[in-house]
Design a protein around this motif. Structure first.
Motif, PDB file in Angstrom:
ATOM      1  N   UNK A  46      42.874  45.602  44.157  1.00 15.82           N
ATOM      2  CA  UNK A  46      42.811  46.782  45.021  1.00 15.82           C
ATOM      3  C   UNK A  46      41.384  47.302  45.147  1.00 15.82           C
ATOM      4  N   UNK A  47      40.665  47.315  44.048  1.00 21.86           N
ATOM      5  CA  UNK A  47      39.273  47.758  44.076  1.00 21.86           C
ATOM      6  C   UNK A  47      38.452  46.879  45.022  1.00 21.86           C
ATOM      7  N   UNK A  48      38.654  45.573  44.950  1.00 20.52           N
ATOM      8  CA  UNK A  48      37.903  44.645  45.798  1.00 20.52           C
ATOM      9  C   UNK A  48      38.325  44.751  47.272  1.00 20.52           C
ATOM     10  N   UNK A  49      39.619  44.863  47.518  1.00 22.47           N
ATOM     11  CA  UNK A  49      40.099  44.920  48.903  1.00 22.47           C
ATOM     12  C   UNK A  49      39.680  46.198  49.613  1.00 22.47           C
ATOM     13  N   UNK A  67      34.267  40.222  48.922  1.00 17.77           N
ATOM     14  CA  UNK A  67      35.214  41.076  48.189  1.00 17.77           C
ATOM     15  C   UNK A  67      36.647  40.576  48.356  1.00 17.77           C
ATOM     16  N   UNK A  68      36.966  40.069  49.546  1.00 15.86           N
ATOM     17  CA  UNK A  68      38.306  39.512  49.771  1.00 15.86           C
ATOM     18  C   UNK A  68      38.523  38.297  48.865  1.00 15.86           C
ATOM     19  N   UNK A  69      37.503  37.455  48.763  1.00 16.91           N
ATOM     20  CA  UNK A  69      37.601  36.287  47.881  1.00 16.91           C
ATOM     21  C   UNK A  69      37.750  36.701  46.424  1.00 16.91           C
ATOM     22  N   UNK A  70      37.043  37.764  46.030  1.00 14.36           N
ATOM     23  CA  UNK A  70      37.179  38.277  44.667  1.00 14.36           C
ATOM     24  C   UNK A  70      38.608  38.769  44.439  1.00 14.36           C
ATOM     25  N   UNK A  71      39.153  39.504  45.401  1.00 10.28           N
ATOM     26  CA  UNK A  71      40.529  40.001  45.276  1.00 10.28           C
ATOM     27  C   UNK A  71      41.507  38.837  45.146  1.00 10.28           C
ATOM     28  N   UNK A  73      40.874  35.922  43.934  1.00  9.97           N
ATOM     29  CA  UNK A  73      40.691  35.366  42.606  1.00  9.97           C
ATOM     30  C   UNK A  73      41.425  36.152  41.538  1.00  9.97           C
ATOM     31  N   UNK A  74      41.426  37.480  41.668  1.00 10.40           N
ATOM     32  CA  UNK A  74      42.183  38.284  40.709  1.00 10.40           C
ATOM     33  C   UNK A  74      43.670  38.002  40.838  1.00 10.40           C
ATOM     34  N   UNK A  75      44.143  37.890  42.069  1.00 14.24           N
ATOM     35  CA  UNK A  75      45.577  37.700  42.282  1.00 14.24           C
ATOM     36  C   UNK A  75      46.059  36.295  41.926  1.00 14.24           C
ATOM     37  N   UNK A  76      45.224  35.279  42.175  1.00 13.86           N
ATOM     38  CA  UNK A  76      45.667  33.917  41.851  1.00 13.86           C
ATOM     39  C   UNK A  76      45.201  33.464  40.464  1.00 13.86           C
ATOM     40  N   UNK A  77      44.603  34.399  39.738  1.00  9.98           N
ATOM     41  CA  UNK A  77      44.204  34.200  38.341  1.00  9.98           C
ATOM     42  C   UNK A  77      43.060  33.201  38.152  1.00  9.98           C
ATOM     43  N   UNK A  78      42.250  33.000  39.177  1.00  9.90           N
ATOM     44  CA  UNK A  78      41.082  32.129  39.013  1.00  9.90           C
ATOM     45  C   UNK A  78      39.875  32.922  38.521  1.00  9.90           C
ATOM     46  N   UNK A  79      39.987  34.242  38.503  1.00 13.12           N
ATOM     47  CA  UNK A  79      38.930  35.105  37.967  1.00 13.12           C
ATOM     48  C   UNK A  79      39.414  35.698  36.660  1.00 13.12           C
ATOM     49  N   UNK A  80      38.541  35.691  35.683  1.00 12.16           N
ATOM     50  CA  UNK A  80      38.824  36.278  34.378  1.00 12.16           C
ATOM     51  C   UNK A  80      37.986  37.543  34.224  1.00 12.16           C
TER      52      UNK A  80
END
Length: 89
Positions: A46-49, A67-71, A73-80
Motif C-alpha cells: 500500500x505504501x508503494x502503490x 513503486x508499482x514493481x516494488x508493490x 514484489x511485496x505481494x508476490x514475496x520476491x522482496x524481503x
C-alpha cells in the motif's frame, strides 16, 4: 464504502494530486511503526502503490512504475524486508 457529507465536501475541493498525497501520507510507514509493519506485505505494498499514484500524477511514470514493481514484489514475496535503518548507528 461511503463518505459522509462533510468528508465529501472537503475532498471535492481537493485536486487529484492533493488526494493522492494525503492517501500516500496516510499509508507511509513511520519510523515509529517500522518494526511492527516491516513484515506486513499489505502495508508495504500500500505504501508503494500510493506513492506510485503521486508520481504518476506528477508526470513521473518511471518513478511510478518503480513503486508499482516494488508493490508487486511485496505481494508476490520476491522482496524481503530490509534490516532496521537505525541499527548500527
Amino acid at each position: 464504502m461511503s463518505l459522509n457529507v462533510e468528508s465529501k465536501s472537503v475532498t471535492t475541493d481537493m485536486s487529484n494530486l492533493e488526494l493522492a498525497q494525503l492517501l500516500a501520507e496516510k499509508m507511509t510507514i513511520s519510523s515509529y511503526d517500522w518494526h511492527r509493519l516491516k513484515n506486513n506485505r499489505k502495508a508495504q505494498a500500500l505504501q508503494q502503490l500510493t506513492a506510485s499514484l503521486v508520481y504518476l500524477l506528477n508526470d513521473e511514470p518511471e518513478e511510478a512504475l518503480e513503486r508499482i514493481n516494488q508493490a508487486q514484489g511485496w505481494l508476490d514475496r520476491t522482496i524481503k524486508p530490509l534490516p532496521c535503518p537505525t541499527h548500527g548507528h
